[in-house]
Scaffold this active site. Structure first.
Site, PDB file in Angstrom:
ATOM      1  CG  ASN A  65      -0.611  -4.500  -0.587  1.00 45.50           C
ATOM      2  OD1 ASN A  65      -0.720  -3.286  -0.585  1.00 45.50           O
ATOM      3  ND2 ASN A  65      -1.020  -5.249   0.423  1.00 45.50           N
ATOM      4  CD  GLU A  67      -4.426  -7.934   0.799  1.00 44.26           C
ATOM      5  OE1 GLU A  67      -5.578  -8.007   1.284  1.00 44.26           O
ATOM      6  OE2 GLU A  67      -3.393  -7.802   1.494  1.00 44.26           O
ATOM      7  CB  CYS A  76       4.382  -8.097  -2.783  1.00 39.02           C
ATOM      8  SG  CYS A  76       4.289  -9.448  -1.625  1.00 39.02           S
ATOM      9  CD  GLU A  78       7.670  -5.214  -1.525  1.00 39.65           C
ATOM     10  OE1 GLU A  78       6.468  -5.471  -1.790  1.00 39.65           O
ATOM     11  OE2 GLU A  78       8.166  -5.406  -0.400  1.00 39.65           O
ATOM     12  CB  CYS A 115       7.546 -11.325   1.131  1.00 42.51           C
ATOM     13  SG  CYS A 115       7.276 -11.524  -0.637  1.00 42.51           S
ATOM     14  CB  CYS A 118       9.484  -9.032  -2.988  1.00 38.14           C
ATOM     15  SG  CYS A 118       7.695  -8.856  -3.238  1.00 38.14           S
TER      16      CYS A 118
HETATM   17  N1  THU Z   1       2.985  -7.392   1.161  1.00 40.94           N
HETATM   18  C1  THU Z   1       3.611  -6.580   0.263  1.00 40.94           C
HETATM   19  O1  THU Z   1       2.972  -5.973  -0.598  1.00 40.94           O
HETATM   20  N2  THU Z   1       4.949  -6.473   0.338  1.00 40.94           N
HETATM   21  C2  THU Z   1       5.722  -7.059   1.289  1.00 40.94           C
HETATM   22  O2  THU Z   1       6.930  -6.927   1.257  1.00 40.94           O
HETATM   23  C3  THU Z   1       5.101  -7.842   2.357  1.00 40.94           C
HETATM   24  C4  THU Z   1       3.667  -8.155   2.169  1.00 40.94           C
HETATM   25  C5  THU Z   1       1.538  -7.495   1.097  1.00 40.94           C
HETATM   26  C6  THU Z   1       1.009  -8.818   0.636  1.00 40.94           C
HETATM   27  C7  THU Z   1      -0.368  -8.819   1.239  1.00 40.94           C
HETATM   28  O3  THU Z   1      -1.248  -8.123   0.366  1.00 40.94           O
HETATM   29  C8  THU Z   1      -0.211  -7.996   2.518  1.00 40.94           C
HETATM   30  O4  THU Z   1       0.984  -7.275   2.366  1.00 40.94           O
HETATM   31  C9  THU Z   1      -0.146  -8.830   3.784  1.00 40.94           C
HETATM   32  O5  THU Z   1       0.797  -9.823   3.666  1.00 40.94           O
END
Ligand code: THU
Length: 162
Positions: A65, A67, A76, A78, A115, A118
């Site tokens: 991920n 940010e 994310c 994925e 999420c 994704c």
């Molecule tokens: N996140 C992911 O990378 N994948 C997921 O399936 C759930 C959430 C990340 C997004 C964000 O950077 C952090 O996790 C917190 O939500």
């Protein structure tokens, strides 16, 4: 007169107690997801996610991920992995994706579910390649395996509606 029928969505999934119970290629995929998660750019949530995508040609593409101070601009793990795989190998179907996460650098015991956004991308990818792919959600104490990614998003929106 209106008639009502009740319907239920149901899908099978498997649970494993550790990655040693997985087959060798699934185990490798989970390990690759664990490895890439460590380098996530997750300074706002401290929640580091790793995803490893296995392609039909045997290639594994990984992502974490990413940010941003403007929170919605992040992405994310994925989707980072799937979009990168699609950029490099646009015509190669996906066979499986493994996902795992660390909270404050500590691996989670429980699996992390992808999420909704994704999941929407999973649906698109299954449709574009006309084949299902496996989702492995890996925690230290439990791994969940689902044979068809789009089962995770019932009543999903697809191009047929456009
Ligand atoms: N996140 C992911 O990378 N994948 C997921 O399936 C759930 C959430 C990340 C997004 C964000 O950077 C952090 O996790 C917190 O939500």
């Amino acid at each position: 007169m209106s008639e009502k029928t009740q319907q239920i969505f149901n899908f099978p999934f498997e649970e494993f107690e550790s990655s040693s119970a997985l087959n060798i290629s699934e185990k490798e995929l989970v390990e690759k997801a664990e490895e890439i998660a460590k380098g996530a750019y997750a300074k706002y949530s401290n929640f580091s996610v790793g995803a490893a995508v296995l392609l039909e040609n045997g290639t594994i593409v990984t992502g974490s991920n990413q940010e941003n101070a403007a929170y919605p601009s992040g992405l994310c793990a994925e989707r980072v992995a799937l979009f990168y795989a699609s950029s490099q190998y646009p015509d190669t179907p996906v066979k499986a994706i493994a996902v795992t996460a660390l909270r404050n650098k500590q691996p989670l015991d429980e699996p992390v579910p992808p999420c909704g956004s994704c999941r929407q991308v999973f649906v698109e990818w299954e449709k574009r390649f006309n084949q299902p792919f496996v989702v492995l959600m890996a925690g230290k104490k439990k791994i969940i395996k689902i044979e068809k990614a789009s089962w995770l998003l019932p009543f999903n929106f697809q191009s047929d509606f456009l």
